[in-house]
Motif scaffolding. Structure first.
Motif, mmCIF file in Angstrom:
data_model
loop_
_atom_site.group_PDB
_atom_site.id
_atom_site.type_symbol
_atom_site.label_atom_id
_atom_site.label_comp_id
_atom_site.label_asym_id
_atom_site.label_seq_id
_atom_site.Cartn_x
_atom_site.Cartn_y
_atom_site.Cartn_z
ATOM 1 N N ASP A 201 7.542 1.859 53.718
ATOM 2 C CA ASP A 201 7.500 0.417 52.713
ATOM 3 C C ASP A 201 6.568 -0.554 53.485
ATOM 4 N N SER A 202 5.877 -1.112 52.411
ATOM 5 C CA SER A 202 5.023 -2.074 52.609
ATOM 6 C C SER A 202 5.601 -3.401 52.983
ATOM 7 N N ASN A 203 6.871 -3.713 53.028
ATOM 8 C CA ASN A 203 7.556 -4.792 53.735
ATOM 9 C C ASN A 203 7.609 -4.602 55.225
ATOM 10 N N TRP A 204 7.362 -3.322 55.764
ATOM 11 C CA TRP A 204 7.770 -3.062 57.233
ATOM 12 C C TRP A 204 6.426 -3.501 58.205
ATOM 13 N N ASP A 205 6.671 -3.603 59.289
ATOM 14 C CA ASP A 205 5.525 -4.007 59.984
ATOM 15 C C ASP A 205 4.401 -2.958 59.828
ATOM 16 N N VAL A 206 3.329 -3.568 59.654
ATOM 17 C CA VAL A 206 2.237 -2.814 59.151
ATOM 18 C C VAL A 206 1.570 -1.972 60.234
ATOM 19 N N THR A 207 1.371 -2.435 61.586
ATOM 20 C CA THR A 207 0.857 -1.677 62.556
ATOM 21 C C THR A 207 1.876 -0.671 62.884
ATOM 22 N N LYS A 208 3.128 -0.914 63.009
ATOM 23 C CA LYS A 208 4.178 0.312 63.418
ATOM 24 C C LYS A 208 4.175 1.154 62.317
ATOM 25 N N SER A 209 3.928 0.844 61.148
ATOM 26 C CA SER A 209 4.120 1.829 59.807
ATOM 27 C C SER A 209 2.619 2.555 60.151
ATOM 28 N N ASP A 210 1.696 2.207 60.257
ATOM 29 C CA ASP A 210 0.517 2.920 60.242
ATOM 30 C C ASP A 210 0.713 3.878 61.515
ATOM 31 N N ARG A 211 1.145 3.587 62.607
ATOM 32 C CA ARG A 211 1.334 4.504 63.844
ATOM 33 C C ARG A 211 2.233 5.682 63.281
ATOM 34 N N TRP A 212 3.378 5.369 62.694
ATOM 35 C CA TRP A 212 4.219 6.506 62.173
ATOM 36 C C TRP A 212 3.759 7.454 61.257
ATOM 37 N N MET A 213 2.788 6.818 60.191
ATOM 38 C CA MET A 213 2.147 7.708 59.354
ATOM 39 C C MET A 213 0.918 8.452 59.861
ATOM 40 N N ARG A 214 0.339 8.123 61.066
ATOM 41 C CA ARG A 214 -0.517 8.692 61.897
ATOM 42 C C ARG A 214 0.400 9.924 62.676
ATOM 43 N N SER A 215 1.800 9.732 62.969
ATOM 44 C CA SER A 215 2.234 10.673 63.596
ATOM 45 C C SER A 215 2.684 11.797 62.719
ATOM 46 N N VAL A 216 2.427 11.854 61.383
ATOM 47 C CA VAL A 216 2.584 12.892 60.513
ATOM 48 C C VAL A 216 1.499 13.606 60.585
ATOM 49 N N THR A 217 0.307 12.959 60.608
ATOM 50 C CA THR A 217 -0.858 13.994 60.753
ATOM 51 C C THR A 217 -1.094 14.538 62.202
ATOM 52 N N ASP A 218 -0.616 13.904 63.166
ATOM 53 C CA ASP A 218 -0.527 14.699 64.538
ATOM 54 C C ASP A 218 0.457 15.694 64.561
#
Length: 263
Positions: A201-218
């Motif tokens: 969600d764009s309303n969530w903390d951006v840095t932490k959201s980015d980290r989670w999205m990158r965990s999808v790639t990992d």
């Protein structure tokens, strides 16, 4: 190789074709696979969401038949998918746990899947990852109580969002940890696993959201390294129940890296 794409929803007054094109412009890359939905199954590709993908991309295609849906309709759709050259994987009633009992879903799936498999169209199930992680003692356990016979399932798909987990002080569990159970289930049966929906969600903390999205790639890359690449991964670019549209540069960058590293 894992196809990385999206489920997109048109903005007010926007056509489906324009919405897909806008997503490709936004992300600066083509969409090789699209997650799309029809409720009542149509009898032809021209009457389905597939019509926007034929000859362009593969589809992760969800339909919601009932026990009263004429089998002739499903046969006609399956035959037309082959005739029109539509490349798709068909999901029978995605996220069934919140909509019916396990016995009801298994009966529905066993009735609905054969017309597609008879002509060579791949068919599978799509569960929320939450329901896959429920204990087997829970009647809503997808892996225990909603699993059809293995002989009629070509793939397993999951939908996963870190809803309620990302806060100013907390990170969401990475994808490798949260999907361990469904991965073990799929791998033990030799059945491909796909990520039908994921998003932040764009309303969530951006840095932490980015980290989670990158965990999808990992996670996806680790599975590929083990010989179990994801069948596909589709970002949920929509605002249904939250704003999951890729509006932040960090999220766009993370999506772009996923697409580049997995395809």
């Amino acid at each position: 190789m894992t196809l990385v794409g999206a489920a997109v929803t048109p903005l007010s007054g926007q056509t489906w074709a324009a919405a897909i094109s806008a997503f490709e412009t936004l992300t600066k890359r083509p969409v090789p696979i699209r997650r799309c939905y029809d409720g009542v199954p149509p009898s032809s590709v021209s009457a389905s969401q597939l019509r926007y993908d034929v000859g362009v991309r593969r589809s992760i295609y969800s339909i919601k038949p009932t026990m009263s849906t004429p089998l002739s309709t499903l046969r006609a759709l399956a035959t037309d998918i082959i005739a029109k050259g539509a490349l798709c994987d068909v999901i029978i009633y995605h996220e069934p746990v919140d909509n019916m009992s396990g016995d009801a879903f298994i009966s529905l799936y066993r009735r609905s899947a054969p017309p597609f498999r008879a002509v060579g169209v791949k068919v599978g199930v799509c569960f929320t990852n939450y329901s896959c992680n429920l204990p087997y003692s829970d009647a809503r356990s997808a892996l225990r109580n909603y699993w059809p016979d293995q002989g009629v399932v070509d793939f397993i798909a999951i939908d996963e969002y870190p809803i309620g987990e990302i806060t100013s002080t907390a990170d969401a569990a990475p994808m490798d940890a949260r999907t361990r159970r469904v991965c073990q289930f799929a791998d033990a049966r030799g059945i491909p696993l796909g990520l039908a929906e994921y998003g932040v969600d764009s309303n969530w903390d951006v840095t932490k959201s980015d980290r989670w999205m990158r965990s999808v790639t990992d996670w996806s890359r680790a599975r590929a390294g083990l010989g179990h690449p994801l069948r596909w991964a589709a970002y949920f670019h929509s605002n249904v129940g939250g704003n999951y549209r890729l509006t932040h540069p960090e999220h766009l960058d993370a999506y772009g890296d996923t697409a580049q590293l997995l395809t």
